[in-house]
Scaffold this motif. Sequence first.
Motif, PDB file in Angstrom:
ATOM      1  N   VAL A  98      -2.025  -9.882  -4.809  1.00 58.01           N
ATOM      2  CA  VAL A  98      -0.923  -9.652  -3.873  1.00 58.01           C
ATOM      3  C   VAL A  98      -0.081  -8.456  -4.318  1.00 58.01           C
ATOM      4  N   PHE A  99       0.144  -8.331  -5.634  1.00 56.79           N
ATOM      5  CA  PHE A  99       0.932  -7.219  -6.160  1.00 56.79           C
ATOM      6  C   PHE A  99       0.272  -5.880  -5.843  1.00 56.79           C
ATOM      7  N   ILE A 100      -1.049  -5.789  -6.061  1.00 57.49           N
ATOM      8  CA  ILE A 100      -1.765  -4.540  -5.782  1.00 57.49           C
ATOM      9  C   ILE A 100      -1.699  -4.215  -4.291  1.00 57.49           C
ATOM     10  N   PHE A 101      -1.902  -5.244  -3.435  1.00 59.02           N
ATOM     11  CA  PHE A 101      -1.789  -5.017  -1.992  1.00 59.02           C
ATOM     12  C   PHE A 101      -0.419  -4.434  -1.663  1.00 59.02           C
ATOM     13  N   GLY A 102       0.634  -5.071  -2.173  1.00 59.73           N
ATOM     14  CA  GLY A 102       1.989  -4.659  -1.855  1.00 59.73           C
ATOM     15  C   GLY A 102       2.332  -3.273  -2.369  1.00 59.73           C
ATOM     16  N   ILE A 103       1.963  -2.983  -3.640  1.00 63.93           N
ATOM     17  CA  ILE A 103       2.333  -1.704  -4.246  1.00 63.93           C
ATOM     18  C   ILE A 103       1.584  -0.548  -3.596  1.00 63.93           C
ATOM     19  N   VAL A 104       0.322  -0.752  -3.185  1.00 62.06           N
ATOM     20  CA  VAL A 104      -0.435   0.324  -2.536  1.00 62.06           C
ATOM     21  C   VAL A 104       0.131   0.615  -1.155  1.00 62.06           C
ATOM     22  N   VAL A 105       0.414  -0.444  -0.383  1.00 61.88           N
ATOM     23  CA  VAL A 105       0.992  -0.245   0.948  1.00 61.88           C
ATOM     24  C   VAL A 105       2.344   0.463   0.832  1.00 61.88           C
ATOM     25  N   TYR A 106       3.144   0.070  -0.167  1.00 59.11           N
ATOM     26  CA  TYR A 106       4.443   0.726  -0.371  1.00 59.11           C
ATOM     27  C   TYR A 106       4.255   2.192  -0.768  1.00 59.11           C
ATOM     28  N   ALA A 107       3.332   2.450  -1.711  1.00 55.31           N
ATOM     29  CA  ALA A 107       3.101   3.825  -2.166  1.00 55.31           C
ATOM     30  C   ALA A 107       2.584   4.711  -1.035  1.00 55.31           C
ATOM     31  N   GLU A 108       1.775   4.129  -0.127  1.00 53.69           N
ATOM     32  CA  GLU A 108       1.274   4.893   1.009  1.00 53.69           C
ATOM     33  C   GLU A 108       2.403   5.285   1.961  1.00 53.69           C
ATOM     34  N   SER A 109       3.488   4.503   1.973  1.00 53.10           N
ATOM     35  CA  SER A 109       4.607   4.792   2.883  1.00 53.10           C
ATOM     36  C   SER A 109       5.631   5.743   2.270  1.00 53.10           C
TER      37      SER A 109
END
Length: 493
Positions: free
Chosen positions: A254-265
Amino acid sequence: MSWKEAAEPVLSRMPVVERPAGHVPFKRKLTWTAGILIVYFFLTNINPFGLAVGQGSDFFGQFRSVLAGSSGSLLQVGIGPIVTASIVLQLLGGANLLGLDTENDPRDQVLYQGLQKLLVIIVSALTAAPMVFTGSFLPADDAVASALGIGTFGVQLLIFAQIFVGGILILFMDEIVSKWGVGSGVGLFIIASVSQQIVGGFFSFSALGASGFFASWYGVIFGSVPVSMSPFTAEGLQNLLFDPGNILALFTTVFIFGIVVYAESVRVEIPLSHARVKGARGRFPVKLIYASVLPMILVRALQANIQFLGQILSSQWAGMPAFLGEYSDAGQPISGLFYYLNPIQSRGQWMWFLGEIPASVEPWMIAVRLAVDLTFMIVGGAIFAIFWVETTGMGPEATAKQIQNSGMQIPGFRRNPQVVEKVMERYIPQVTVIGGALVGLLAVMANLLGTIGQVSGTGLLLAVSITYKLYEEIAEEQLMEMHPMMRQMFGNE
């Protein structure tokens, strides 16, 4: 005579998937993409004829989610040859040894594509040969050899031919998706491979106890697990925290999902205005992960090739010096150079209380191995990100030309490619290095903590980022479909 003149008769005649003559409707692109995905799953479930199924080991193993494909199938080599060929071409292109102008010269573009295909064919053969002929990874079935009367070597040749053809098929499947579908074939295959492991990690049930996340908790809630595995005992608590279907893996996923989506934004948006259409404005986004996470494939593929060399030397060189490495019965390095160059892929490789670390491994050895992995991923991620940006037309110079050709300009600056390039140089190089290093750090962290389905951290990182970009591309395609004039403005007609 230059090398281009000598190689042109061969490189210009390499088989190629024709580009569509005009615009491909969005629904047709989805059909092509779905069709190739079905073919991919079909090929990953076909064993080569003559293979002794279940007796060999998977070399790619820990790199499988990054290099796609499937062990013991026609797609045994996965996207490895494509990635390795890209590494070679990027290094040669970065050093300006090829002398090809792939941006402005159509002839050089054809030569570059032909050279890439030729390298993929060569690497496919070089990858498949040791897997088959050493007998360690893809052993021949003696019963088939006896029935056909061609001997073990004859069956090995048969297996090699099938694996080699599989490597060529995945090359053209990638090209079909890139030209007729949505996204890229390489990204699609990585998503498919990682998704299979994640779904299995969540929903797999087994009577032997090696079950997924939901199965583990189902057993706890309804009392079907042994008393010793109860979460109220030390052994049971460790099982739910650290085994494949565990809480820590769920948190990391879940952390990787969240951090990648955030970094993409996270992005720096450079304002643009149209030089001729009054009131037409836009923004050019320079994302934190500007080069995407695809350069991570190149870094991991380089590590995979190093480990491949180590395994081949270990199995074929009885007197291999100890400083190069000693290998366990499972085929993993436990000391020497290849041990320190082997990335940490799971919690069991550094957490002592899990009982998976060999007795010969000292704490300082793991610390050195982790430091090497971090350096390799962070520095390698930054370097390959720079190469990726420069060779895919995302650098300051190429971006300035694209903005100029689209009729846009930066408000307050002269409409000149050199001026726009200087503005882009303030952001793109720095963001590229920071983003590449950040992705490398995240990949190592995910590997250290583990993920659902035992997917490698790099594989999960790639899958999330590629899926996010695929979503953006699908949204863009739908927008172009609804407003055909935009296709002409952006040159997609």
